[in-house]
Design a protein around this motif. Structure first.
Motif, PDB file in Angstrom:
ATOM      1  N   ASP A 431       0.827  -1.208   0.000  1.00  0.00           N
ATOM      2  CA  ASP A 431       0.000   0.000   0.000  1.00  0.00           C
ATOM      3  C   ASP A 431       0.862   1.260   0.000  1.00  0.00           C
ATOM      4  OD1 ASP A 431      -2.153  -1.671   0.108  1.00  0.00           O
ATOM      5  OD2 ASP A 431      -2.422  -1.493   2.281  1.00  0.00           O
ATOM      6  N   ALA A 432       0.499   2.216  -0.865  1.00  0.00           N
ATOM      7  CA  ALA A 432       1.082   3.565  -0.887  1.00  0.00           C
ATOM      8  C   ALA A 432       2.536   3.618  -1.352  1.00  0.00           C
ATOM      9  CB  ALA A 432       0.958   4.235   0.489  1.00  0.00           C
ATOM     10  N   VAL A 433       3.103   2.517  -1.833  1.00  0.00           N
ATOM     11  CA  VAL A 433       4.461   2.546  -2.387  1.00  0.00           C
ATOM     12  C   VAL A 433       4.361   2.832  -3.877  1.00  0.00           C
ATOM     13  CG1 VAL A 433       6.545   1.214  -2.873  1.00  0.00           C
ATOM     14  CG2 VAL A 433       5.415   0.998  -0.660  1.00  0.00           C
ATOM     15  N   GLU A 434       4.999   3.943  -4.298  1.00  0.00           N
ATOM     16  CA  GLU A 434       4.938   4.352  -5.692  1.00  0.00           C
ATOM     17  C   GLU A 434       6.082   3.738  -6.513  1.00  0.00           C
ATOM     18  OE1 GLU A 434       2.432   5.994  -6.844  1.00  0.00           O
ATOM     19  OE2 GLU A 434       1.524   6.363  -4.886  1.00  0.00           O
ATOM     20  N   ARG A 435       7.234   3.698  -5.924  1.00  0.00           N
ATOM     21  CA  ARG A 435       8.419   3.176  -6.629  1.00  0.00           C
ATOM     22  C   ARG A 435       9.343   2.538  -5.598  1.00  0.00           C
ATOM     23  NH1 ARG A 435      11.437   4.721 -11.327  1.00  0.00           N
ATOM     24  NH2 ARG A 435      12.256   2.726 -12.037  1.00  0.00           N
ATOM     25  N   ALA A 436      10.031   1.497  -5.999  1.00  0.00           N
ATOM     26  CA  ALA A 436      10.894   0.795  -5.050  1.00  0.00           C
ATOM     27  C   ALA A 436      12.179   0.349  -5.736  1.00  0.00           C
ATOM     28  CB  ALA A 436      10.176  -0.403  -4.449  1.00  0.00           C
ATOM     29  N   CYS A 437      13.231   0.288  -4.949  1.00  0.00           N
ATOM     30  CA  CYS A 437      14.509  -0.222  -5.424  1.00  0.00           C
ATOM     31  C   CYS A 437      15.205  -0.907  -4.253  1.00  0.00           C
ATOM     32  CB  CYS A 437      15.386   0.912  -5.967  1.00  0.00           C
ATOM     33  SG  CYS A 437      17.002   0.364  -6.572  1.00  0.00           S
ATOM     34  N   CYS A 438      15.785  -2.063  -4.516  1.00  0.00           N
ATOM     35  CA  CYS A 438      16.498  -2.807  -3.488  1.00  0.00           C
ATOM     36  C   CYS A 438      17.956  -2.957  -3.913  1.00  0.00           C
ATOM     37  CB  CYS A 438      15.854  -4.169  -3.308  1.00  0.00           C
ATOM     38  SG  CYS A 438      16.572  -5.164  -1.991  1.00  0.00           S
ATOM     39  N   TYR A 448      19.145  -3.393   1.500  1.00  0.00           N
ATOM     40  CA  TYR A 448      18.505  -2.094   1.725  1.00  0.00           C
ATOM     41  C   TYR A 448      17.327  -1.947   0.760  1.00  0.00           C
ATOM     42  CZ  TYR A 448      22.744  -0.640   4.257  1.00  0.00           C
ATOM     43  OH  TYR A 448      23.781  -0.538   5.148  1.00  0.00           O
ATOM     44  N   GLY A 449      16.201  -1.484   1.276  1.00  0.00           N
ATOM     45  CA  GLY A 449      15.052  -1.210   0.426  1.00  0.00           C
ATOM     46  C   GLY A 449      14.749   0.283   0.418  1.00  0.00           C
ATOM     47  N   PHE A 450      14.752   0.879  -0.758  1.00  0.00           N
ATOM     48  CA  PHE A 450      14.428   2.303  -0.914  1.00  0.00           C
ATOM     49  C   PHE A 450      13.065   2.413  -1.584  1.00  0.00           C
ATOM     50  CE2 PHE A 450      18.991   1.918  -0.832  1.00  0.00           C
ATOM     51  CZ  PHE A 450      19.416   2.976  -0.032  1.00  0.00           C
ATOM     52  N   TYR A 451      12.264   3.382  -1.135  1.00  0.00           N
ATOM     53  CA  TYR A 451      10.944   3.501  -1.727  1.00  0.00           C
ATOM     54  C   TYR A 451      10.462   4.944  -1.738  1.00  0.00           C
ATOM     55  CZ  TYR A 451       9.043   3.927   3.037  1.00  0.00           C
ATOM     56  OH  TYR A 451       8.772   4.353   4.308  1.00  0.00           O
ATOM     57  N   ILE A 452       9.613   5.222  -2.724  1.00  0.00           N
ATOM     58  CA  ILE A 452       8.898   6.492  -2.792  1.00  0.00           C
ATOM     59  C   ILE A 452       7.441   6.197  -2.454  1.00  0.00           C
ATOM     60  CG2 ILE A 452       8.186   8.402  -4.286  1.00  0.00           C
ATOM     61  CD1 ILE A 452      10.622   7.761  -6.047  1.00  0.00           C
ATOM     62  N   GLY A 453       6.903   6.918  -1.476  1.00  0.00           N
ATOM     63  CA  GLY A 453       5.512   6.659  -1.102  1.00  0.00           C
ATOM     64  C   GLY A 453       5.218   7.087   0.318  1.00  0.00           C
ATOM     65  N   ASN A 454       3.947   7.221   0.588  1.00  0.00           N
ATOM     66  CA  ASN A 454       3.500   7.710   1.891  1.00  0.00           C
ATOM     67  C   ASN A 454       3.102   6.526   2.764  1.00  0.00           C
ATOM     68  OD1 ASN A 454       2.721   9.445   3.939  1.00  0.00           O
ATOM     69  ND2 ASN A 454       0.659   9.723   3.095  1.00  0.00           N
ATOM     70  N   ILE A 455       4.113   5.814   3.271  1.00  0.00           N
ATOM     71  CA  ILE A 455       3.867   4.678   4.149  1.00  0.00           C
ATOM     72  C   ILE A 455       4.977   4.608   5.180  1.00  0.00           C
ATOM     73  CG2 ILE A 455       5.047   3.100   2.558  1.00  0.00           C
ATOM     74  CD1 ILE A 455       3.158   0.883   3.532  1.00  0.00           C
ATOM     75  N   ASP A 456       4.605   4.310   6.407  1.00  0.00           N
ATOM     76  CA  ASP A 456       5.586   4.189   7.484  1.00  0.00           C
ATOM     77  C   ASP A 456       6.460   2.955   7.273  1.00  0.00           C
ATOM     78  OD1 ASP A 456       5.928   2.803  10.492  1.00  0.00           O
ATOM     79  OD2 ASP A 456       6.413   4.938  10.373  1.00  0.00           O
ATOM     80  N   LYS A 457       7.730   3.068   7.627  1.00  0.00           N
ATOM     81  CA  LYS A 457       8.664   1.958   7.429  1.00  0.00           C
ATOM     82  C   LYS A 457       8.228   0.696   8.158  1.00  0.00           C
ATOM     83  CE  LYS A 457      12.272   4.435   8.638  1.00  0.00           C
ATOM     84  NZ  LYS A 457      13.680   4.803   8.947  1.00  0.00           N
ATOM     85  N   LYS A 458       7.697   0.851   9.368  1.00  0.00           N
ATOM     86  CA  LYS A 458       7.261  -0.312  10.133  1.00  0.00           C
ATOM     87  C   LYS A 458       6.094  -1.018   9.447  1.00  0.00           C
ATOM     88  CE  LYS A 458       8.806   1.234  14.700  1.00  0.00           C
ATOM     89  NZ  LYS A 458       8.394   1.572  16.098  1.00  0.00           N
ATOM     90  N   GLU A 459       5.180  -0.224   8.895  1.00  0.00           N
ATOM     91  CA  GLU A 459       4.033  -0.806   8.203  1.00  0.00           C
ATOM     92  C   GLU A 459       4.472  -1.507   6.919  1.00  0.00           C
ATOM     93  OE1 GLU A 459       1.051  -1.383   9.027  1.00  0.00           O
ATOM     94  OE2 GLU A 459       0.322  -2.074   7.081  1.00  0.00           O
ATOM     95  N   LEU A 460       5.418  -0.892   6.210  1.00  0.00           N
ATOM     96  CA  LEU A 460       5.938  -1.514   4.990  1.00  0.00           C
ATOM     97  C   LEU A 460       6.635  -2.829   5.311  1.00  0.00           C
ATOM     98  CD1 LEU A 460       6.555  -1.542   1.997  1.00  0.00           C
ATOM     99  CD2 LEU A 460       8.505  -0.010   2.422  1.00  0.00           C
ATOM    100  N   HIS A 461       7.416  -2.824   6.362  1.00  0.00           N
ATOM    101  CA  HIS A 461       8.110  -4.039   6.792  1.00  0.00           C
ATOM    102  C   HIS A 461       7.093  -5.138   7.119  1.00  0.00           C
ATOM    103  CE1 HIS A 461      10.504  -6.683   9.461  1.00  0.00           C
ATOM    104  NE2 HIS A 461      11.509  -6.323   8.694  1.00  0.00           N
TER     105      HIS A 461
END
Length: 505
Positions: A431-438, A448-461
């Motif tokens: 949810d809410a991740v627009e772009r990602a790169c690992c 390392y995971g890099f992302y563009i988007g409005n989501i908390d790191k804990k929620e993404l994890h």
């Protein structure tokens, strides 16, 4: 010999009452292991045609191992499906297999009911009550070929769908015969199995034991979070041989557990999966001065390993440990970007392998099979299939291969082979991740995971843990405003890693 079950039958005849397998206080002798395998084989043969996949949904243990051999007796091939995987990944694997039956145990009955999707569920305790149909088993064996599939191990796939590497009886026999001879594994050995059964390191443990009559000790997974208890277990079982992933060996030395207790009966330590850090190797060497240490290399597709290097205790390895030279009956060579053979020292090329032990390809995935199992570009005179590993290497002054990283974005992390693209795809589906790169820092062995988007790191994890195995979830997540690009318009992974304080090798 054309079937691995001949290993089991020969060993059971010679060492009938000897302990074959030990697991968490339970054990089985060779004669009973053979008998139980035939019972399962007879029951499975009544439910499935030959050369079909049979998923085994259960934890590592004697029941799983017996199921493997039983499935082989039925002329089918087994696929260990780890119940600890996310449900979505289990369903992906089962979709690829499209099997009529699933073998499981009572502990995983609820999960099996959820993921079965029309497959008939067979419970191992019921299968073990079956009568042995020796005539049926004999007929299956008579029609069997050494090229028949024995097992499939699923690895990460760049498309987001796991790839099932399918391995034949012939491949295992060709490799194990040479492996045991090379490292002098005999009936006197006691092998400590560290690897999960869905990881091909375990193939060396299992089939070395049944070929030679060595005792196989299955190390409980919970001990790998308790190094001192792990060493107690190794010592109590008088372990002689450890064929382990680098990360598992480093767990012990990271916590200086060898200062607590040394497994002095160990005389062989063979490691693979990642680059062994020298400081950890030296710690092992300091405590086990007379043991043989071996660096093994090879992807699942070549059946375990294709090269090895026995460590010279008097050599410093300032430039790192080489992955060595080819096992007998394997040709390992380097090709440049123009498919020309590399012979000179220090020139980097792709590692390619030609051998009887090559896998049959990726199950139910002809596109990926044709991409990686290809005609040898050095030979246009007859069919000559090689496997292109995607790994890069060079020769040192002694003609040893020296690993130089990946040709693409496939990495080795925590002993597992991972496609970076699969992690990125899972991130972008959150949810809410627009772009990602690992990106992967090889020096620190950290994702390392890099992302563009409005989501908390804990929620993404949390969301990523629901769809990916733990070893594929980046240890560090970083939110960024934009992805830096190279002059070619691609994400600048090198710059991202530098901003995280890491560096690529």
């Amino acid at each position: 010999m054309k079937n691995v079950l001949e290993y089991l039958e020969n060993t059971a005849e010679v060492f009938a009452e000897k302990t074959a397998v030990i697991c968490a206080g339970d054990s089985v002798c060779w004669d009973k292991l053979l008998d139980d395998s035939k019972k399962i084989g007879s029951a499975v043969a009544a439910k499935s045609e030959v050369r079909q996949p049979v998923p085994v949904l259960m934890e590592k243990g004697i029941s799983a191992l017996t199921s493997f051999f039983g499935i082989a007796y039925a002329g089918c091939f087994y696929v260990l499906v780890n119940p600890q995987l996310p449900q979505s990944r289990i369903e992906q694997i089962l979709t690829v297999l499209n099997s009529k039956i699933i073998v499981t145990d009572n502990a995983n009955s609820e999960l099996a009911e959820i993921v079965a999707n029309g497959s008939e569920i067979l419970y191992v305790d019921q299968l073990l009550k079956s009568d042995i149909s020796q005539e049926v088993l004999d007929n299956i064996r008579e029609q069997a070929l050494d090229l028949d599939p024995l097992y499939a191990n699923f690895t990460s796939g760049s498309t987001g769908v796991p790839k099932g590497v399918l391995v034949s009886h012939k491949s295992v026999i060709d490799f194990i015969d040479i492996f045991d001879e090379t490292f002098s594994i005999t009936e006197q050995d006691i092998i400590a199995n560290q690897a999960p059964f869905d990881f091909d390191v375990s193939v060396k443990d299992i089939y070395s034991a049944i070929r030679t009559g060595a005792t196989l000790v299955l190390v409980p997974k919970e001990l790998f979070s308790a190094p001192t208890q792990l060493l107690d277990y190794l010592c109590d079982n008088n372990i002689t041989t450890m064929i382990w992933a680098v990360s598992a060996l480093c767990l012990i030395t990271t916590f200086h557990a060898l200062d607590y207790k040394v497994p002095e009966t160990v005389n062989k330590i063979l490691f693979s999966g990642e680059v062994m850090p020298m400081k950890h190797l030296k710690e092992w060497q300091k405590h086990l001065k007379d043991a043989m240490f071996v660096n093994l290399y090879g992807p699942t597709e070549v059946t375990c390993n294709c090269t090895y290097h026995i460590i010279d205790n008097d050599f410093e390895y300032e430039n790192g440990i080489p992955i060595g030279k080819a096992f007998k009956n394997r040709e390992v060579f380097l090709l440049d970007d123009n498919n020309k053979l590399i012979a000179e020292e220090n020139a980097v090329g792709e590692v390619c392998v030609k051998a009887n032990s090559l896998a049959l390809g990726y199950y139910n995935n002809p596109e990926q099979t044709q991409k990686h199992f290809v005609q040898n570009p050095l030979n246009d005179k007859y069919i000559d299939i090689i496997y292109r590993t995607g790994d890069l290497a060079k020769y040192d002054s002694d003609k040893n291969f020296v690993f130089q990283g990946r040709k693409d974005f496939q990495i080795k992390h925590m002993g597992h082979r991972i496609e970076i693209e699969e992690i990125e795809k899972a991130m972008e589906e959150c949810d809410a991740v627009e772009r990602a790169c690992c990106v992967f820092d090889e020096r620190k062995s950290k994702l390392y995971g890099f992302y563009i988007g409005n989501i908390d790191k804990k929620e993404l994890h949390k969301q990523m843990k629901e769809t990916l195995p733990v070893f594929m979830v980046p240890g560090a997540l970083r939110q960024v405003e934009e992805m830096p690009l190279t002059k070619n318009g691609k994400i600048d992974r090198k710059l991202l890693l530098e901003t995280a304080g890491g560096r690529r090798r």
